[in-house]
Design an enzyme around this catalytic site. Structure first.
Site, PDB file in Angstrom:
ATOM      1  N   PHE A 158       3.298   1.381   2.143  1.00 27.11           N
ATOM      2  CA  PHE A 158       4.722   1.044   2.258  1.00 27.11           C
ATOM      3  C   PHE A 158       4.969  -0.448   2.450  1.00 27.11           C
ATOM      4  CE2 PHE A 158       3.814   1.085   6.827  1.00 27.11           C
ATOM      5  CZ  PHE A 158       4.596   0.022   7.265  1.00 27.11           C
ATOM      6  N   GLU A 185       5.781   7.036  -0.550  1.00 25.96           N
ATOM      7  CA  GLU A 185       7.005   7.835  -0.534  1.00 25.96           C
ATOM      8  C   GLU A 185       8.054   7.245   0.412  1.00 25.96           C
ATOM      9  OE1 GLU A 185       4.149   8.425   0.761  1.00 25.96           O
ATOM     10  OE2 GLU A 185       4.157   9.861   2.414  1.00 25.96           O
ATOM     11  N   CYS A 290      -1.496  -6.232   6.224  1.00 26.36           N
ATOM     12  CA  CYS A 290      -2.923  -6.003   6.462  1.00 26.36           C
ATOM     13  C   CYS A 290      -3.636  -7.297   6.800  1.00 26.36           C
ATOM     14  CB  CYS A 290      -3.565  -5.363   5.244  1.00 26.36           C
ATOM     15  SG  CYS A 290      -3.663  -6.481   3.841  1.00 26.36           S
ATOM     16  N   GLU A 389      -5.843  -0.763  14.905  1.00 24.37           N
ATOM     17  CA  GLU A 389      -4.773  -1.369  14.113  1.00 24.37           C
ATOM     18  C   GLU A 389      -3.425  -0.888  14.660  1.00 24.37           C
ATOM     19  OE1 GLU A 389      -4.188  -0.242   9.923  1.00 24.37           O
ATOM     20  OE2 GLU A 389      -3.832  -2.371   9.527  1.00 24.37           O
TER      21      GLU A 389
HETATM   22  P1  NAD Z   1      -1.042   5.131   4.477  1.00 24.26           P
HETATM   23  O1  NAD Z   1      -2.522   5.186   4.446  1.00 24.26           O
HETATM   24  O2  NAD Z   1      -0.317   6.020   5.417  1.00 24.26           O
HETATM   25  O3  NAD Z   1      -0.453   5.480   3.013  1.00 24.26           O
HETATM   26  C1  NAD Z   1      -0.958   4.854   1.859  1.00 24.26           C
HETATM   27  C2  NAD Z   1      -0.807   5.802   0.682  1.00 24.26           C
HETATM   28  O4  NAD Z   1      -1.581   6.980   0.936  1.00 24.26           O
HETATM   29  C3  NAD Z   1       0.618   6.261   0.448  1.00 24.26           C
HETATM   30  O5  NAD Z   1       0.873   6.255  -0.925  1.00 24.26           O
HETATM   31  C4  NAD Z   1       0.655   7.670   1.026  1.00 24.26           C
HETATM   32  O6  NAD Z   1       1.543   8.522   0.352  1.00 24.26           O
HETATM   33  C5  NAD Z   1      -0.769   8.146   0.827  1.00 24.26           C
HETATM   34  N1  NAD Z   1      -1.188   9.093   1.867  1.00 24.26           N
HETATM   35  C6  NAD Z   1      -0.753   9.142   3.159  1.00 24.26           C
HETATM   36  N2  NAD Z   1      -1.376  10.144   3.824  1.00 24.26           N
HETATM   37  C7  NAD Z   1      -2.220  10.721   2.950  1.00 24.26           C
HETATM   38  C8  NAD Z   1      -3.161  11.799   3.049  1.00 24.26           C
HETATM   39  N3  NAD Z   1      -3.328  12.474   4.188  1.00 24.26           N
HETATM   40  N4  NAD Z   1      -3.870  12.128   1.951  1.00 24.26           N
HETATM   41  C9  NAD Z   1      -3.705  11.455   0.786  1.00 24.26           C
HETATM   42  N5  NAD Z   1      -2.832  10.417   0.640  1.00 24.26           N
HETATM   43  C10 NAD Z   1      -2.102  10.055   1.704  1.00 24.26           C
HETATM   44  O7  NAD Z   1      -0.650   3.594   4.693  1.00 24.26           O
HETATM   45  P2  NAD Z   1       0.786   2.977   4.958  1.00 24.26           P
HETATM   46  O8  NAD Z   1       1.213   3.335   6.347  1.00 24.26           O
HETATM   47  O9  NAD Z   1       1.701   3.293   3.838  1.00 24.26           O
HETATM   48  O10 NAD Z   1       0.449   1.420   4.863  1.00 24.26           O
HETATM   49  C11 NAD Z   1      -0.038   0.665   5.936  1.00 24.26           C
HETATM   50  C12 NAD Z   1      -1.539   0.596   5.910  1.00 24.26           C
HETATM   51  O11 NAD Z   1      -1.987  -0.018   4.695  1.00 24.26           O
HETATM   52  C13 NAD Z   1      -2.116  -0.270   7.034  1.00 24.26           C
HETATM   53  O12 NAD Z   1      -3.255   0.349   7.544  1.00 24.26           O
HETATM   54  C14 NAD Z   1      -2.467  -1.570   6.325  1.00 24.26           C
HETATM   55  O13 NAD Z   1      -3.474  -2.321   6.960  1.00 24.26           O
HETATM   56  C15 NAD Z   1      -2.920  -1.055   5.003  1.00 24.26           C
HETATM   57  N6  NAD Z   1      -2.893  -2.086   3.971  1.00 24.26           N
HETATM   58  C16 NAD Z   1      -4.074  -2.606   3.570  1.00 24.26           C
HETATM   59  C17 NAD Z   1      -4.097  -3.621   2.630  1.00 24.26           C
HETATM   60  C18 NAD Z   1      -5.399  -4.215   2.189  1.00 24.26           C
HETATM   61  O14 NAD Z   1      -5.413  -4.942   1.212  1.00 24.26           O
HETATM   62  N7  NAD Z   1      -6.503  -3.939   2.857  1.00 24.26           N
HETATM   63  C19 NAD Z   1      -2.895  -4.096   2.087  1.00 24.26           C
HETATM   64  C20 NAD Z   1      -1.694  -3.524   2.510  1.00 24.26           C
HETATM   65  C21 NAD Z   1      -1.708  -2.516   3.467  1.00 24.26           C
END
Ligand code: NAD
Length: 510
Positions: A158, A185, A290, A389
């Site tokens: 997100f 989403e 991140c 985190e």
């Molecule tokens: P998230 O892991 O909750 O969601 C990421 C994606 O995974 C979304 O599209 C979501 O729909 C999907 N998802 C969520 N739960 C799932 C499940 N149980 N099974 C399969 N798919 C699932 O992450 P977020 O809260 O949207 O974003 C924040 C996170 O992203 C933080 O941990 C941040 O550090 C990380 N991030 C990392 C980078 C990087 O380059 N390392 C960059 C941006 C964000």
């Protein structure tokens, strides 16, 4: 009006299959909030296997023709797309602010970083070039050519609704692949707008598709036999799940995960400049990055001065709604869950022997998900405030005696995204650069996030896979190599007509 009724009255974000935008078919929906107001503005359809299958099949059907389109023509679509994004720059930035909550300046910076990924993809005819060696054996030439891998998938978080999708699909598509994007989403609207502009740029139907959804959609993509490659960015537990499930089903996977980034301040650092950088790193985008600084490591005797200056600086930041103007320095968090999570971490500080030196909850208020910046002092290494985190505007401060102790804190960290040092001492900076246990290093830089032309090189639990997002590694991820050895015989191509061949029979078995 109840919040349920309000949600049901919001528009459904469409998904894209084979060039057609669809709105019906999903049975579940997720709320898309405007974090500045706290009100839902749209519904994300939570697609299931049926919708996912339609999108993947459309991508698979479009791939042969797109893969056979000359790279120069594929690049021209990216040039047109680049112009469209530039022409719609302000609109795209405003949309990020609307569905995510970051300030307009932060959204503009995000769209700019995404635009640079499209500019990178415009160079695909140069970037995809293979290698050759004449006479690798006598009269034998070798060449390696890069081919697309097929149907590629992107699953995005997100916190960068515009930029992170652009980390993935422009390169993948420019390399001749077709693509299915599954945006977060929580923020589907930017992805939809990016898709509309891509179609306007002249991309053939089916080359780019979008499905919305949660675990059900992701798992359907990870296990679909027609998907060849999966790019993921999100939290570490989901990155691990995506990597393990995707690779078990025969896909190549690059999965970027969460982070706990350290900012090390040496006793000789310029305090004022360091505090500005620390504050920007920890509280920019409300800490939802991140690469956000999450732990300040104060080295030597500068802890008290640093905490005082940090608190004074952070306290001057105005936290508030960002959509529709306003002068907030820091926007709201993504949703009520994020607000509650920040509260939990601040609550646990005293029991862990830490002190909340600045409590951002004092600045919470209004209908949106606003929380101000927090500074927690004397955090113990190994405690949750030091290791987990938090993903919000909370900066933990750890005090150490020397650089060696700071390096040891990095060694004990499960993540390994970014880390920065603030110093005037070149030797200390060099030690830090070579020895700190993270893949992206800053020297007097608060957010050492590489731009499009360099790979995003997270380490440890911040990345699962081999080839990273961005830069030439993204070209390698999105292509597979074919190596051809060629020998032409003198005359009509008949081996027996070649005197060299006849005179050296051993060649025939080589
Ligand atoms: P998230 O892991 O909750 O969601 C990421 C994606 O995974 C979304 O599209 C979501 O729909 C999907 N998802 C969520 N739960 C799932 C499940 N149980 N099974 C399969 N798919 C699932 O992450 P977020 O809260 O949207 O974003 C924040 C996170 O992203 C933080 O941990 C941040 O550090 C990380 N991030 C990392 C980078 C990087 O380059 N390392 C960059 C941006 C964000």
């Amino acid at each position: 009006m109840s919040s349920t009724t309000a949600l049901n009255e919001t528009p459904v974000a469409p998904w894209l299959v084979g060039g057609v935008w669809r709105r019906s078919g999903a049975e579940r929906f997720g709320p898309v909030y405007n974090p500045s107001t706290g009100r839902p503005i749209a519904r994300a359809p939570l697609c299931g296997p049926e919708q996912v299958n339609a999108a993947v099949e459309a991508a698979a059907a479009a791939q042969p023709a797109w893969g056979a389109t000359p790279a120069v023509q594929r690049a021209r679509v990216m040039f047109a797309y680049r112009e469209l994004i530039a022409a719609h720059f302000d609109e795209l930035a405003a949309l990020v602010t609307r569905e995510h909550g970051k300030t307009l300046a932060e959204s503009q910076a995000e769209v700019q970083r995404g635009l640079e990924m499209v500019e990178f993809a415009c160079s695909v005819p140069s970037l995809m070039k293979g290698e050759t060696l004449a006479d690798i054996a006598r009269d034998v030439d070798a060449e390696t050519v890069r081919h697309p891998v097929g149907v590629c998938v992107g699953i995005t978080p997100f916190n960068f609704p515009n930029m992170v999708p652009l980390w993935m699909f422009p390169t993948a598509i420019a390399c001749g692949n077709t693509f299915v994007l599954k945006p977060s989403e929580k923020v589907p609207l930017s992805a939809v707008r990016l898709g509309e502009l891509l179609m306007e740029a002249g991309l053939p139907d089916g080359v780019f598709n979008i499905v919305h959804g949660d675990k059900a959609a992701v798992d359907a993509l990870l296990t679909h036999e027609q998907v060849s490659a999966v790019s993921f960015v999100g939290s570490t537990p989901i990155a691990r799940h995506v990597y393990e499930t995707g690779t078990q089903h025969g896909k190549r996977v690059q999965a970027a995960g969460g982070a706990k980034n350290h900012l090390v301040i040496m006793p000789d650092a310029n305090l004022e400049l360091s505090v500005q950088a620390l504050s920007g790193s920890a509280f920019g985008c409300a800490g939802q990055r991140c690469m956000a600084g999450s732990v300040a490591v104060a080295v030597g005797d500068m802890g008290d001065a640093l905490v005082d200056a940090l608190c004074a600086h952070a306290d001057r930041l105005k936290a508030g709604p960002t959509d529709g103007g306003g002068d907030a320095d820091m926007g709201p968090l993504i949703n009520p869950d994020a607000v509650a999570r920040i509260g939990r971490y601040l609550e646990m500080a005293p029991a862990q022997g830490a002190t909340v030196a600045l409590d951002g909850r004092a600045k919470a208020g209004g209908d949106g998900f606003v929380v101000g910046p927090s500074v927690v002092d004397r955090v113990g290494p190994g405690t949750p405030l030091a290791t987990e985190e938090i993903f919000g505007p909370v900066l933990s401060v750890i005090r150490t005696d020397d650089l060696e102790e700071a390096l040891a804190i990095g060694d004990g960290c499960a993540y390994g995204n970014g880390a920065s040092i603030f110093t005037r001492d070149g030797y200390a900076a060099r030690q830090f650069k070579h020895r700190f246990n993270a893949g992206m290093i800053g020297i007097n830089v608060g957010v050492p996030a590489p731009m499009a032309w360099f790979p995003f090189t997270g380490w440890n639990r911040s990345f699962f896979g081999d080839l990273h997002l961005q830069g030439v590694e993204s070209i390698h991820f999105h292509t597979r190599q074919k190596t051809t050895l060629t020998r032409w015989f003198k005359g009509a191509g008949d081996a027996s007509a070649d005197p060299v061949w006849r005179s050296r029979p051993g060649l025939q078995s080589r």
